[in-house]
Design an enzyme around this catalytic site. Structure first.
Site: not given
Ligand code: DHB
Ligand code: FE
Length: 280
Positions: A12, A59, A193, A240
């Site tokens: 997402h 978030h 990530h 996540e």
């Molecule tokens: C980013 C934010 C998110 O919530 C995520 O799941 C992946 C990437 C971002 O800020 O790049």
């Molecule tokens: Fe996220």
């Protein structure tokens, strides 16, 4: 009777929403990512789900460090796109399904899951970006949504096993809802990530690929992945992925993989997507 007809997982990343809102879908950078969702857009038009139980995380848009519920169900009639700092995304308001949502709340709490009830919930990129990926940019979303928000932002998040068990309880709840509804369960977030600290930008394709493989072939093993393994292998925000286990737990024993897409990078993130069909 309501029935669960499919499980869908997708990352997402907010930049995906921004690319769509700014007409950049066809650019060299973004096209390969969006091409991997074309199959799903055709498929979902034929599937015509009535409701999506959409597992995502907020978030710090609706919640903050003042209030951190582990599991929340959105029971409102509608959910407005949240202002994440640049104004709300220009996407339709999300229409809820209060009757199914309240049934889920009752069934889950009596099933000993202490769910938080949200009668007002602004929804951020965690929820709206997957809707955009699956449905494009319609004037109104073609499906009703029951948001299930999971705390994966502030330690401690729920364990993968707890998420799986919640998925199983969601399945029991849906199957005991009297109305004839075609329900999909979506899990969002991930894949590997890390957005912060010295390892920012971390991506682990072997871990992500194995996770996708095991969602189909060995989901029981995924229940036992500890938080530290997510942190080490998938980065601080890779946690996540426990939300995908709620989706997977809701599907039952054996699933058929209908479609898969994996793309690196989108912003700083590995993007994963899978469509699963539960046994009928
Ligand atoms: C980013 C934010 C998110 O919530 C995520 O799941 C992946 C990437 C971002 O800020 O790049
Ligand atoms: Fe996220």
């Amino acid at each position: 009777m309501a029935r669960i007809t499919a499980g869908v997982a997708a990352s997402h990343v907010p930049a995906i929403g921004a690319a769509m809102d700014r007409d950049q879908v066809g650019t060299d950078y973004w096209k390969p990512l969006f091409d991997g969702f074309a199959w799903t857009r055709d498929w979902i038009t034929q599937e015509r789900p009535d409701v999506v139980i959409l597992v995502y995380n907020d978030h710090a848009s609706e919640f903050s460090l003042d209030l951190i519920p582990t599991f929340t169900i959105g029971c409102a009639e509608t959910f407005a796109p949240a202002d994440e700092g640049f104004g709300p995304r220009p996407v339709p308001v999300v229409e809820g399904h209060p009757e199914l949502a309240w049934h889920l709340v009752q069934s889950l709490i009596l099933d000993e899951f202490d769910i938080t009830i949200a009668n007002k919930l602004d929804v951020d990129h965690g929820l709206t970006v997957p809707l955009s990926l699956m449905f494009g940019a319609p004037a109104a979303w073609p499906v009703r949504v029951v948001p299930v928000a999971v705390n994966v932002v502030q330690y401690p998040p729920p364990t993968g096993n707890r998420c799986w068990l919640l998925g199983e309880a969601i399945r029991r709840a849906v199957l005991s809802f009297g109305e004839d509804l075609n329900v999909q369960v979506w899990g969002t977030g991930g894949m590997s990530h890390q957005l912060q600290g010295p390892r920012a930008g971390l991506i682990n394709t072997p871990f992500d690929t194995a996770f996708l493989d095991r969602l189909v072939a060995d989901p029981q093993a995924l229940r036992r992945i500890p938080h530290l393994e997510y942190l080490r292998e998938a980065g601080s925000e890779g946690i996540e992925m426990v939300m995908w286990l709620i989706m997977r737990g809701a599907l039952g024993a054996d699933v058929e993989e209908l479609h898969r897409h994996y793309h690196v990078p989108a912003s700083n993130t590995a993007v994963g997507h899978i469509v699963l069909r539960p046994p009928v």
